[in-house]
Design a protein around this motif. Structure first.
Motif, PDB file in Angstrom:
ATOM      1  N   ALA A  91       0.815  -1.214   0.000  1.00 20.02           N
ATOM      2  CA  ALA A  91       0.000   0.000   0.000  1.00 20.02           C
ATOM      3  C   ALA A  91       0.850   1.266   0.000  1.00 20.02           C
ATOM      4  CB  ALA A  91      -0.918   0.001   1.224  1.00 20.02           C
ATOM      5  N   ILE A  92       0.304   2.340  -0.567  1.00 22.38           N
ATOM      6  CA  ILE A  92       1.033   3.620  -0.608  1.00 22.38           C
ATOM      7  C   ILE A  92       0.276   4.751   0.094  1.00 22.38           C
ATOM      8  CG2 ILE A  92       2.355   3.059  -2.669  1.00 22.38           C
ATOM      9  CD1 ILE A  92      -0.711   5.346  -2.882  1.00 22.38           C
ATOM     10  N   HIS A  93      -0.880   4.441   0.711  1.00 18.88           N
ATOM     11  CA  HIS A  93      -1.690   5.506   1.314  1.00 18.88           C
ATOM     12  C   HIS A  93      -0.965   6.225   2.442  1.00 18.88           C
ATOM     13  CE1 HIS A  93      -2.253   2.053   3.890  1.00 18.88           C
ATOM     14  NE2 HIS A  93      -2.829   2.801   4.808  1.00 18.88           N
ATOM     15  N   ASN A  94      -0.019   5.531   3.121  1.00 17.42           N
ATOM     16  CA  ASN A  94       0.722   6.152   4.219  1.00 17.42           C
ATOM     17  C   ASN A  94       1.630   7.284   3.749  1.00 17.42           C
ATOM     18  OD1 ASN A  94      -0.339   4.129   5.882  1.00 17.42           O
ATOM     19  ND2 ASN A  94       1.449   2.809   5.592  1.00 17.42           N
ATOM     20  N   PHE A 109      -3.320  -1.583  -8.100  1.00 16.98           N
ATOM     21  CA  PHE A 109      -4.462  -1.173  -7.289  1.00 16.98           C
ATOM     22  C   PHE A 109      -4.742   0.306  -7.522  1.00 16.98           C
ATOM     23  CE2 PHE A 109      -6.498   0.155  -3.292  1.00 16.98           C
ATOM     24  CZ  PHE A 109      -7.515  -0.779  -3.231  1.00 16.98           C
ATOM     25  N   ASP A 110      -6.020   0.666  -7.497  1.00 11.71           N
ATOM     26  CA  ASP A 110      -6.440   2.049  -7.745  1.00 11.71           C
ATOM     27  C   ASP A 110      -6.445   2.825  -6.432  1.00 11.71           C
ATOM     28  OD1 ASP A 110      -7.480   4.420  -8.628  1.00 11.71           O
ATOM     29  OD2 ASP A 110      -9.505   3.647  -8.959  1.00 11.71           O
ATOM     30  N   TRP A 111      -5.420   3.653  -6.249  1.00 13.18           N
ATOM     31  CA  TRP A 111      -5.329   4.480  -5.038  1.00 13.18           C
ATOM     32  C   TRP A 111      -5.918   5.881  -5.229  1.00 13.18           C
ATOM     33  CZ3 TRP A 111      -4.512   2.392  -0.538  1.00 13.18           C
ATOM     34  CH2 TRP A 111      -3.806   1.181  -0.456  1.00 13.18           C
ATOM     35  N   ASP A 112      -6.503   6.146  -6.382  1.00 13.73           N
ATOM     36  CA  ASP A 112      -7.013   7.497  -6.659  1.00 13.73           C
ATOM     37  C   ASP A 112      -7.984   8.008  -5.595  1.00 13.73           C
ATOM     38  OD1 ASP A 112      -5.452   7.364  -8.884  1.00 13.73           O
ATOM     39  OD2 ASP A 112      -7.096   7.512 -10.347  1.00 13.73           O
ATOM     40  N   PHE A 117      -8.099   7.474  -2.463  1.00 14.92           N
ATOM     41  CA  PHE A 117      -7.376   7.837  -1.253  1.00 14.92           C
ATOM     42  C   PHE A 117      -6.562   9.112  -1.463  1.00 14.92           C
ATOM     43  CE2 PHE A 117      -8.587   3.564  -0.481  1.00 14.92           C
ATOM     44  CZ  PHE A 117      -8.649   3.432   0.894  1.00 14.92           C
ATOM     45  N   ILE A 118      -5.986   9.242  -2.638  1.00 13.60           N
ATOM     46  CA  ILE A 118      -5.216  10.455  -2.929  1.00 13.60           C
ATOM     47  C   ILE A 118      -6.154  11.659  -2.960  1.00 13.60           C
ATOM     48  CG2 ILE A 118      -3.754  11.589  -4.640  1.00 13.60           C
ATOM     49  CD1 ILE A 118      -2.818   8.744  -5.468  1.00 13.60           C
ATOM     50  N   LYS A 119      -7.321  11.505  -3.580  1.00 18.52           N
ATOM     51  CA  LYS A 119      -8.305  12.589  -3.598  1.00 18.52           C
ATOM     52  C   LYS A 119      -8.718  12.962  -2.173  1.00 18.52           C
ATOM     53  CE  LYS A 119     -10.375  11.194  -8.023  1.00 18.52           C
ATOM     54  NZ  LYS A 119     -11.588  10.637  -8.675  1.00 18.52           N
ATOM     55  N   TYR A 120      -8.941  11.954  -1.343  1.00 20.67           N
ATOM     56  CA  TYR A 120      -9.381  12.204   0.033  1.00 20.67           C
ATOM     57  C   TYR A 120      -8.327  12.980   0.813  1.00 20.67           C
ATOM     58  CZ  TYR A 120     -10.714  11.363   4.878  1.00 20.67           C
ATOM     59  OH  TYR A 120     -11.037  11.527   6.201  1.00 20.67           O
ATOM     60  N   VAL A 121      -7.075  12.553   0.732  1.00 24.21           N
ATOM     61  CA  VAL A 121      -6.006  13.236   1.478  1.00 24.21           C
ATOM     62  C   VAL A 121      -5.821  14.656   0.963  1.00 24.21           C
ATOM     63  CG1 VAL A 121      -3.535  13.243   1.976  1.00 24.21           C
ATOM     64  CG2 VAL A 121      -4.828  11.106   2.120  1.00 24.21           C
ATOM     65  N   CYS A 122      -5.851  14.830  -0.341  1.00 30.74           N
ATOM     66  CA  CYS A 122      -5.723  16.187  -0.886  1.00 30.74           C
ATOM     67  C   CYS A 122      -6.876  17.072  -0.408  1.00 30.74           C
ATOM     68  CB  CYS A 122      -5.672  16.145  -2.411  1.00 30.74           C
ATOM     69  SG  CYS A 122      -4.108  15.532  -3.069  1.00 30.74           S
ATOM     70  N   GLY A 123      -8.063  16.480  -0.272  1.00 28.15           N
ATOM     71  CA  GLY A 123      -9.189  17.231   0.278  1.00 28.15           C
ATOM     72  C   GLY A 123      -8.930  17.657   1.715  1.00 28.15           C
ATOM     73  N   GLU A 168      -4.220  14.822  -9.024  1.00 29.01           N
ATOM     74  CA  GLU A 168      -3.441  14.101 -10.028  1.00 29.01           C
ATOM     75  C   GLU A 168      -1.969  14.505  -9.969  1.00 29.01           C
ATOM     76  OE1 GLU A 168      -5.909  15.104 -13.412  1.00 29.01           O
ATOM     77  OE2 GLU A 168      -6.485  12.993 -13.573  1.00 29.01           O
ATOM     78  N   ALA A 169      -1.722  15.778  -9.673  1.00 29.30           N
ATOM     79  CA  ALA A 169      -0.334  16.224  -9.517  1.00 29.30           C
ATOM     80  C   ALA A 169       0.302  15.553  -8.302  1.00 29.30           C
ATOM     81  CB  ALA A 169      -0.273  17.743  -9.380  1.00 29.30           C
TER      82      ALA A 169
END
Length: 266
Positions: A68-71, A106-109, A111-117, A125-126
């Motif tokens: 995982a990369i969410h961390n 795996f689609d982490w999009d 989670f990335i959107k959530y953290v950026c929020g 995306e950046a």
């Protein structure tokens, strides 16, 4: 489970894709879906740590990344040189697939959107591309070795993080002490350790295999970190409201601890 059984436990049958599919989902509103909301709790703590302006440097080591990369989503905003260190080959390969944008990654999009929020950042995306660029190494590690990274030491690091790894690797409390010492040695003097552990758990199941955990109280974890040469120990505890009837959580602990500490200057 005996120490000998723990010693011989391995992740050779670990299914990374199954693990990710089962544990990392987002609700329709985009919030990560997890029992007791532990994922939003973790991601907010990481956001606060990295956005606080107290961490300095460029190099971060994540020990026990898993598949995982969410961390690392918040870390990528501040640390352009990240090393992911992981024992299990399948997990390392899963991270590499995501870095290279392979179709079966795996689609982490969400989670990335959530953290950026959380951070007030619009261009998720950046951030995704920044994280891909920042992860410069994916390497083997063994936290029970005095030099966990072996020949690929690369240390000391400005920040070392380890999320839900050290408690699972330890055979017992004495072994946990040694593991914290080993991992802590990779933090530079004045650098930061980020440690997340299960509280009072003895086992975890991925649905097919049961893995042992060493029973650890929050007070014991704090002291183990101090004994390893760290100061300014701060933590946040997520207490689970119930220890029974927790659908989706194949685990018998009472909560989680998120801890940060600074390595004493030499």
């Amino acid at each position: 489970m005996t120490s000998e059984q723990i010693e011989t436990s391995s992740y050779d049958k670990f299914n990374a894709k199954s693990y990710l599919t089962r544990n990392y989902r987002a609700r329709p509103d985009g919030i990560p879906d997890s029992p007791e909301d532990w994922l939003p709790w973790l991601l907010k703590n990481l956001k606060d740590t990295f956005a606080g302006g107290e961490l300095s440097g460029e190099r971060l080591l994540d020990v026990g990344t898993g598949p995982a990369i969410h961390n690392l989503i918040s870390a990528a905003r501040h640390f352009p040189n990240i090393t992911c260190a992981e024992f299990c080959q399948e997990n390392r390969e899963e991270v590499e697939r995501w870095i290279h944008g392979e179709e079966d990654a795996f689609d982490w999009d969400p989670f990335i959107k959530y953290v950026c929020g959380l951070e007030g950042e619009d261009d998720w995306e950046a951030r995704k591309e920044a994280l891909r660029d920042a992860i410069q190494h994916v390497v083997f590690c063994d936290v029970r070795d005095k030099n966990p990274l072996g020949a690929m030491n690369g240390g000391p690091y400005d920040v070392v993080s380890s999320i839900f790894t050290l408690c699972g690797a330890a055979k017992d409390k004495a072994d946990f002490d040694e593991i914290v010492l080993n991992v802590g040695s990779l933090v530079k003097p004045g650098g930061t350790l980020i440690l997340v552990c299960d509280l009072e758990a003895t086992q975890y199941s991925d649905g097919d295999i049961t893995y042992p955990h060493t029973f650890l109280e929050a007070s014991y974890i704090r002291q183990a970190v101090r004994n390893s040469g760290f100061t300014d120990v701060e933590d946040d505890i997520l207490d689970f409201r119930s220890t029974e009837g927790r659908p989706g959580l194949n685990w018998n602990g009472t909560g989680y601890i998120y801890l940060t500490a600074r390595r004493c200057s030499e």
